[in-house]
Enzyme design. Structure first.
Site, PDB file in Angstrom:
ATOM      1  N   TYR A 157      54.939  77.486  22.737  1.00 15.58           N
ATOM      2  CA  TYR A 157      56.056  76.539  22.889  1.00 15.58           C
ATOM      3  C   TYR A 157      56.684  76.130  21.552  1.00 15.58           C
ATOM      4  CZ  TYR A 157      53.917  76.514  27.464  1.00 15.58           C
ATOM      5  OH  TYR A 157      53.378  76.923  28.647  1.00 15.58           O
ATOM      6  N   ARG A 196      49.341  78.352  26.874  1.00 16.30           N
ATOM      7  CA  ARG A 196      48.945  77.702  25.626  1.00 16.30           C
ATOM      8  C   ARG A 196      47.511  78.051  25.211  1.00 16.30           C
ATOM      9  NH1 ARG A 196      50.948  72.493  24.751  1.00 16.30           N
ATOM     10  NH2 ARG A 196      51.375  72.559  26.978  1.00 16.30           N
ATOM     11  N   GLU A 242      46.626  80.739  35.291  1.00 17.02           N
ATOM     12  CA  GLU A 242      47.798  81.090  34.486  1.00 17.02           C
ATOM     13  C   GLU A 242      47.807  80.377  33.137  1.00 17.02           C
ATOM     14  OE1 GLU A 242      50.603  79.543  37.457  1.00 17.02           O
ATOM     15  OE2 GLU A 242      51.050  81.598  37.999  1.00 17.02           O
ATOM     16  N   ARG A 268      58.275  70.314  19.638  1.00 20.68           N
ATOM     17  CA  ARG A 268      57.293  69.601  20.468  1.00 20.68           C
ATOM     18  C   ARG A 268      57.013  68.181  19.990  1.00 20.68           C
ATOM     19  NH1 ARG A 268      52.620  70.801  20.939  1.00 20.68           N
ATOM     20  NH2 ARG A 268      52.365  70.070  23.074  1.00 20.68           N
ATOM     21  N   CYS A 304      69.659  67.396  10.465  1.00 16.26           N
ATOM     22  CA  CYS A 304      70.391  66.134  10.325  1.00 16.26           C
ATOM     23  C   CYS A 304      70.038  65.225  11.486  1.00 16.26           C
ATOM     24  CB  CYS A 304      71.883  66.406  10.294  1.00 16.26           C
ATOM     25  SG  CYS A 304      72.294  67.478   8.929  1.00 16.26           S
TER      26      CYS A 304
HETATM   27  C1  LIG Z   1      53.900  76.319  32.175  1.00 15.18           C
HETATM   28  C2  LIG Z   1      53.157  76.931  33.280  1.00 15.18           C
HETATM   29  C3  LIG Z   1      51.946  77.556  33.013  1.00 15.18           C
HETATM   30  C4  LIG Z   1      51.307  77.597  31.652  1.00 15.18           C
HETATM   31  O1  LIG Z   1      51.014  76.330  31.142  1.00 15.18           O
HETATM   32  P1  LIG Z   1      50.105  76.212  29.830  1.00 15.18           P
HETATM   33  O2  LIG Z   1      50.062  74.744  29.578  1.00 15.18           O
HETATM   34  O3  LIG Z   1      50.802  76.962  28.754  1.00 15.18           O
HETATM   35  O4  LIG Z   1      48.789  76.814  30.166  1.00 15.18           O
HETATM   36  C5  LIG Z   1      51.289  78.170  34.064  1.00 15.18           C
HETATM   37  N1  LIG Z   1      51.827  78.176  35.308  1.00 15.18           N
HETATM   38  C6  LIG Z   1      52.997  77.585  35.592  1.00 15.18           C
HETATM   39  C7  LIG Z   1      53.524  77.646  36.967  1.00 15.18           C
HETATM   40  C8  LIG Z   1      53.703  76.947  34.589  1.00 15.18           C
HETATM   41  O5  LIG Z   1      54.866  76.344  34.884  1.00 15.18           O
END
Ligand SMILES: *Cc1c(COP(=O)(O)O)cnc(C)c1O
Length: 463
Positions: free
Chosen positions: A421, A323, A320, A360, A391
């Site tokens: 993000y 980023r 998954e 961030r 501010c």
């Molecule tokens: C945030 C998240 C991701 C993605 O994280 P990245 O750092 O953007 O790759 C994937 N899976 C789950 C369950 C997440 O919470």
């Protein structure tokens, strides 16, 4: 990285690594391809172009601050993830990094699946035509309405995050006359960040169900008993901005051990494991991320080896990345408003955005690069801090960076690697109007999320 890190940033804590800001880069005009998207270059006049369009033109047409997204780069990254994992694995783009209908369409066309973690993200995905079976629904506290909508739509999987949710999803599915495919999210006792990971027996965090103390095994027992659920497998996500695969090794081993225990107890081999996201990208020239094919190879070898030793058939793997796909594809373009040298310290460069478009740095002590992009310069490097217009003294976009000493109000500067993000975490602090996202491709620029207006702000304020 955390807010309790060294105040000067995580890399500054003890020893300043070589090539750090104590030594400015040899040429400030050079754009490091590691941190810029692939169609970014400087034209003959020295101005940055993306997708063949020069930044001054983009600023004039779309205003600043604005995020510019390199569509060719986004699509190429999707393809390299897709190809690296082949047909034996699934890539789910984590929508929370950045989601819009155009993005959903690109993901669909490039053969990726999509993770959502709220009703709003689900609505965006469905409205842009992502087939429900290619959507996974995450979250530690999904509402009944969100679960109902997801089950009704027929999402490919819901990732169960607690004992209550196992029962809740099962009941809703039964009421709707459906059997919902699910994964159980477990916490494996691995917390990974950047170049290190911590493996513990317990994890002190809100997500998932602990492997420790037999909790996950009990969750599996309950899920297998409920008619409304079809348990596909186990999910684990260990952190963010990870460069080192060792944390995945430990997590995959622990997940496979659970699969073996499930087989021994129930006589079923669950067909899937999801190893989550969290793969790192280059925010500065010091970062060295891995390529998708290296990650795919490492993960499938780890899983194959662990399954081999447990005598299990290798399950289908999913990952998954959020980023790692969208992060490097966009930069934020700002116009310099003021330049304030502080003798013996640094120069504060104020831009027309700030923590409302990039939280961030304030939130995670994140590091970014920055470059003067409307022109080149041969002036001396000047140690700078890029700050916003809010501010709040913590309103910092780039903590330490070199910019040319002739930087002046009106110049355009850009911060690369802001695709993930940033817009997705943008706020209206100080009633800032959230910037647009503009997709640039082959000489054409098109707004995919428009700039907020004062009318938008006032429309929510019902007086
Ligand atoms: C945030 C998240 C991701 C993605 O994280 P990245 O750092 O953007 O790759 C994937 N899976 C789950 C369950 C997440 O919470």
């Amino acid at each position: 990285m955390s807010r309790s890190a060294h105040p000067a940033g995580p890399r500054h804590a003890d020893v300043l690594p070589e090539g750090h800001y104590s030594a400015p880069p040899a040429d400030l005009n050079v754009l490091d391809p590691k941190v810029w998207s692939r169609t970014v270059t400087r034209d003959a006049q020295g101005a940055l172009t993306v997708g063949g369009i020069e930044v001054a033109r983009l600023a004039e047409e779309f205003g600043t601050p604005a995020y510019f997204m390199d569509e060719a780069d986004f699509r190429a990254r999707c393809r390299s993830w897709r190809e690296a994992f082949g047909t034996e694995a699934d890539v789910f783009y984590a929508g929370k990094a950045f989601l819009s209908r155009a993005i959903v369409k690109w993901l669909y066309e490039e053969g990726l699946n999509l993770d959502v973690c709220s009703g709003g993200e689900l609505a965006t995905a469905l409205s842009a035509g992502m087939p429900a079976e290619r959507i996974a629904f995450h979250g530690n506290n999904k509402s009944e309405a969100e679960i109902e909508r997801a089950v009704e739509a027929g999402v490919g999987r819901i990732v169960l995050d607690s004992f209550q949710e196992i029962v809740r999803v099962a009941h809703i599915a039964q009421r709707l006359g459906k059997v919902q495919p699910v994964l159980i999210r477990v916490t494996v006792g691995v917390e990974a960040h950047t170049h290190e990971f911590i493996a513990t027996a317990h994890e002190d965090q809100k997500f998932g169900i602990a492997l420790a103390g037999g909790q996950a095994a009990e969750a599996v027992r309950r899920a297998l008993k409920l008619d409304g659920l079809e348990l596909l497998g186990i999910h684990s996500h260990i952190g963010s901005q990870i460069f080192d695969m060792a944390g995945f090794e430990v997590s995959a081993r622990r997940v496979v051990q659970l699969l073996a225990a499930i087989r021994d107890e129930h006589g079923v081999e669950l067909p899937e494991i999801d190893l989550g996201g969290g793969l790192g990208i280059a925010y500065t020239s010091e970062d060295d991320p891995r390529e998708p094919h290296e990650i795919a190879k490492a993960l499938s070898e780890i899983v194959a080896r662990e399954c081999d030793s447990a005598g299990l058939r290798a399950p289908r793997i999913s990952v998954e990345p959020g980023r790692a796909i969208v992060g490097p594809t966009a930069f934020t373009l700002y116009r310099v408003g003021t330049v304030k040298p502080l003798e013996g310290l640094r120069t504060y460069v104020s831009v027309d955005g700030g923590m409302s478009d990039n939280i961030r740095t304030a939130l995670y002590d994140a590091e970014y690069s920055v470059a003067l992009v409307s022109r080149t310069s041969t002036a001396e490097p000047m140690l700078s801090r890029v700050v916003g217009k809010h501010c709040e003294s913590g309103d910092i976009v780039v903590k330490d960076a070199f910019l040319p000493a002739d930087l002046a109000p009106g110049d355009l500067i850009a911060v690369p690697a802001t695709g993930a993000y940033c817009r997705s975490m943008a706020s209206n602090y100080n009633h800032a109007l959230r910037p647009p996202v503009v997709a640039v491709h082959d000489g054409e620029a098109r707004v995919i999320i428009r700039r907020e207006t004062e009318e938008d702000l006032l429309a929510l304020d019902v007086g």
